[in-house]
Design a protein around this motif. Structure first.
Motif, PDB file in Angstrom:
ATOM      1  N   UNK A 124       0.794  -1.241   0.000  1.00  0.00           N
ATOM      2  CA  UNK A 124       0.000   0.000   0.000  1.00  0.00           C
ATOM      3  C   UNK A 124       0.823   1.287   0.000  1.00  0.00           C
ATOM      4  N   UNK A 125       1.704   1.414  -0.979  1.00  0.00           N
ATOM      5  CA  UNK A 125       2.438   2.664  -1.136  1.00  0.00           C
ATOM      6  C   UNK A 125       1.511   3.745  -1.695  1.00  0.00           C
ATOM      7  N   UNK A 126       1.831   4.975  -1.399  1.00  0.00           N
ATOM      8  CA  UNK A 126       1.029   6.097  -1.871  1.00  0.00           C
ATOM      9  C   UNK A 126       1.770   6.787  -3.018  1.00  0.00           C
ATOM     10  N   UNK A 127       1.265   6.576  -4.222  1.00  0.00           N
ATOM     11  CA  UNK A 127       1.974   7.080  -5.398  1.00  0.00           C
ATOM     12  C   UNK A 127       1.169   8.102  -6.186  1.00  0.00           C
ATOM     13  N   UNK A 128      -0.081   8.346  -5.811  1.00  0.00           N
ATOM     14  CA  UNK A 128      -0.856   9.396  -6.475  1.00  0.00           C
ATOM     15  C   UNK A 128      -1.764  10.081  -5.458  1.00  0.00           C
ATOM     16  N   UNK A 129      -2.435  11.140  -5.889  1.00  0.00           N
ATOM     17  CA  UNK A 129      -3.190  11.978  -4.965  1.00  0.00           C
ATOM     18  C   UNK A 129      -4.474  11.327  -4.466  1.00  0.00           C
ATOM     19  N   UNK A 130      -4.878  10.219  -5.053  1.00  0.00           N
ATOM     20  CA  UNK A 130      -6.095   9.553  -4.587  1.00  0.00           C
ATOM     21  C   UNK A 130      -5.842   8.690  -3.343  1.00  0.00           C
ATOM     22  N   UNK A 131      -4.578   8.462  -3.001  1.00  0.00           N
ATOM     23  CA  UNK A 131      -4.258   7.667  -1.812  1.00  0.00           C
ATOM     24  C   UNK A 131      -4.588   8.456  -0.550  1.00  0.00           C
ATOM     25  N   UNK A 132      -4.926   7.774   0.542  1.00  0.00           N
ATOM     26  CA  UNK A 132      -5.221   8.486   1.787  1.00  0.00           C
ATOM     27  C   UNK A 132      -3.982   9.207   2.307  1.00  0.00           C
ATOM     28  N   UNK A 133      -4.203  10.340   2.966  1.00  0.00           N
ATOM     29  CA  UNK A 133      -3.081  11.078   3.547  1.00  0.00           C
ATOM     30  C   UNK A 133      -2.693  10.482   4.889  1.00  0.00           C
ATOM     31  N   UNK A 134      -1.404  10.276   5.088  1.00  0.00           N
ATOM     32  CA  UNK A 134      -0.873   9.858   6.384  1.00  0.00           C
ATOM     33  C   UNK A 134       0.275  10.782   6.759  1.00  0.00           C
ATOM     34  N   UNK A 135       0.309  11.260   7.991  1.00  0.00           N
ATOM     35  CA  UNK A 135       1.427  12.113   8.400  1.00  0.00           C
ATOM     36  C   UNK A 135       2.731  11.327   8.410  1.00  0.00           C
ATOM     37  N   UNK A 136       3.835  12.020   8.183  1.00  0.00           N
ATOM     38  CA  UNK A 136       5.126  11.345   8.148  1.00  0.00           C
ATOM     39  C   UNK A 136       5.464  10.672   9.470  1.00  0.00           C
ATOM     40  N   UNK A 137       4.928  11.194  10.570  1.00  0.00           N
ATOM     41  CA  UNK A 137       5.223  10.608  11.883  1.00  0.00           C
ATOM     42  C   UNK A 137       4.093   9.697  12.375  1.00  0.00           C
ATOM     43  N   UNK A 138       3.364   9.105  11.446  1.00  0.00           N
ATOM     44  CA  UNK A 138       2.233   8.252  11.813  1.00  0.00           C
ATOM     45  C   UNK A 138       2.670   7.124  12.743  1.00  0.00           C
ATOM     46  N   UNK A 139       3.800   6.497  12.457  1.00  0.00           N
ATOM     47  CA  UNK A 139       4.274   5.391  13.296  1.00  0.00           C
ATOM     48  C   UNK A 139       4.521   5.855  14.724  1.00  0.00           C
ATOM     49  N   UNK A 140       5.188   6.991  14.888  1.00  0.00           N
ATOM     50  CA  UNK A 140       5.483   7.468  16.239  1.00  0.00           C
ATOM     51  C   UNK A 140       4.220   7.930  16.955  1.00  0.00           C
ATOM     52  N   UNK A 141       3.251   8.458  16.217  1.00  0.00           N
ATOM     53  CA  UNK A 141       1.970   8.825  16.824  1.00  0.00           C
ATOM     54  C   UNK A 141       1.264   7.592  17.382  1.00  0.00           C
ATOM     55  N   UNK A 142       1.222   6.528  16.604  1.00  0.00           N
ATOM     56  CA  UNK A 142       0.583   5.294  17.071  1.00  0.00           C
ATOM     57  C   UNK A 142       1.340   4.705  18.255  1.00  0.00           C
ATOM     58  N   UNK A 143       2.655   4.731  18.184  1.00  0.00           N
ATOM     59  CA  UNK A 143       3.462   4.202  19.287  1.00  0.00           C
ATOM     60  C   UNK A 143       3.189   4.966  20.580  1.00  0.00           C
ATOM     61  N   UNK A 144       3.051   6.295  20.464  1.00  0.00           N
ATOM     62  CA  UNK A 144       2.779   7.108  21.655  1.00  0.00           C
ATOM     63  C   UNK A 144       1.416   6.760  22.251  1.00  0.00           C
ATOM     64  N   UNK A 145       0.421   6.542  21.403  1.00  0.00           N
ATOM     65  CA  UNK A 145      -0.910   6.171  21.893  1.00  0.00           C
ATOM     66  C   UNK A 145      -0.883   4.817  22.587  1.00  0.00           C
ATOM     67  N   UNK A 146      -0.125   3.875  22.031  1.00  0.00           N
ATOM     68  CA  UNK A 146       0.014   2.568  22.681  1.00  0.00           C
ATOM     69  C   UNK A 146       0.624   2.743  24.063  1.00  0.00           C
ATOM     70  N   UNK A 147       1.659   3.580  24.155  1.00  0.00           N
ATOM     71  CA  UNK A 147       2.310   3.824  25.431  1.00  0.00           C
ATOM     72  C   UNK A 147       1.392   4.426  26.469  1.00  0.00           C
ATOM     73  N   UNK A 148       0.355   5.137  26.005  1.00  0.00           N
ATOM     74  CA  UNK A 148      -0.634   5.735  26.902  1.00  0.00           C
ATOM     75  C   UNK A 148      -1.793   4.789  27.200  1.00  0.00           C
ATOM     76  N   UNK A 149      -1.725   3.577  26.669  1.00  0.00           N
ATOM     77  CA  UNK A 149      -2.787   2.605  26.889  1.00  0.00           C
ATOM     78  C   UNK A 149      -4.026   2.838  26.050  1.00  0.00           C
ATOM     79  N   UNK A 150      -3.926   3.658  25.022  1.00  0.00           N
ATOM     80  CA  UNK A 150      -5.096   4.015  24.199  1.00  0.00           C
ATOM     81  C   UNK A 150      -5.171   3.111  22.967  1.00  0.00           C
ATOM     82  N   UNK A 151      -5.279   1.817  23.228  1.00  0.00           N
ATOM     83  CA  UNK A 151      -5.224   0.829  22.159  1.00  0.00           C
ATOM     84  C   UNK A 151      -6.416   0.921  21.206  1.00  0.00           C
TER      85      UNK A 151
END
Length: 268
Positions: A124-151
């Motif tokens: 699921x690479x994003x190669x055109x404008x029809x792909x959903x937008x994801x922030x560059x730090x999406x992985x770290x955002x999810x990791x931070x939520x996991x660390x807060x117990x917000x699964x």
């Protein structure tokens, strides 16, 4: 098919990686995408279909099923996990990866000569404008939520933002008995985002370094941006083949997938 035999391999960092081995013949290793493990019916069905011709290794990626999960996480650790399974398979194998597991398999193939052939389903690479937008730090955002117990929030965000599941559908899923299982693997969704890289951008340099026969598969009824991604991967990997599976969505059936893999893996 006889029942699969369950075994473990030890990754370079000491993590135990659980796998099922079935069939006989040349080795094929299956790499799952988000949320799934070796019990999931799609790749379980693929393993059963390929077992008459191949020895199939269907493994739990780290943090799922019966596999361990030694911190801290890094993508290269998952490449080492796959290498450990391939070593258990005899030191060389053909590989199939689905969705974000396809991206992991592509990266591993660029780096590991033990992979002799590669087939992937809709990386699921994003190669055109029809792909959903994801922030560059999406992985770290999810990791931070996991660390807060917000699964639950992690699962919801990944489904809505990365997998384009409607918000209403996710809300309904939270009332289903399977929801706790999704929350249980929420931490691995940060792993998926890390595998895909910032913004799910196409890693052209990496893909251009793959020097093994490669097959890229897409579903006829999948989102157009996924088809664009598949074509871009096939164009970037030297000599890669690209095929569309009639009537298939991103949630491909084992019955549609297995014949394509069989044809590709048995070809000289």
């Amino acid at each position: 098919m006889t029942e699969p035999v369950s075994r473990t391999a030890t990754s370079a960092d000491g993590t135990s990686i659980a796998f099922d081995r079935s069939g006989s013949g040349p080795a094929v290793v299956l790499v799952h995408g988000a949320f799934t493990d070796r019990r999931h019916p799609t790749l379980y069905g693929v393993a059963a279909a390929l077992a008459p011709w191949f020895t199939v290794f269907n493994y739990d990626r780290r943090g799922r099923g019966a596999s361990g999960d030694t911190p801290p996480y890094a993508v290269h650790r998952e490449i080492e996990d796959l290498a450990a399974v391939i070593e258990a398979a005899g030191g060389s194998a053909m590989v199939f990866g689905g969705s974000s597991g396809a991206a992991l398999a592509l990266e591993a193939t660029a780096r590991d000569p033990a992979i002799s052939k590669l087939a992937v389903w809709e990386p699921p690479y994003h190669v055109d404008e029809s792909a959903p937008f994801l922030p560059d730090d999406f992985a770290s955002q999810l990791e931070a939520l996991v660390g807060q117990g917000r699964r639950a929030e992690v699962v919801g965000r990944f489904m809505v933002e990365a997998a384009e599941v409607p918000v209403e559908a996710v809300a309904a899923m939270r009332a289903e008995p399977s929801w706790p299982e999704l929350e249980a693997v929420a931490h691995t969704l940060a792993y998926e985002a890390a595998v895909m890289g910032p913004g799910n951008a196409l890693p052209t340099g990496l893909l251009g370094a793959i020097a093994r026969p490669t097959l890229v598969l897409n579903g006829e009824r999948s989102p157009a941006w996924m088809t664009s991604a598949g074509r871009a991967v096939a164009k970037t990997v030297p000599g890669a083949l690209h095929r569309m599976l009639e009537g298939q969505t991103h949630n491909v059936s084992a019955q549609a997938l297995a014949p394509e893999l069989l044809e590709f893996f048995v070809a000289a």
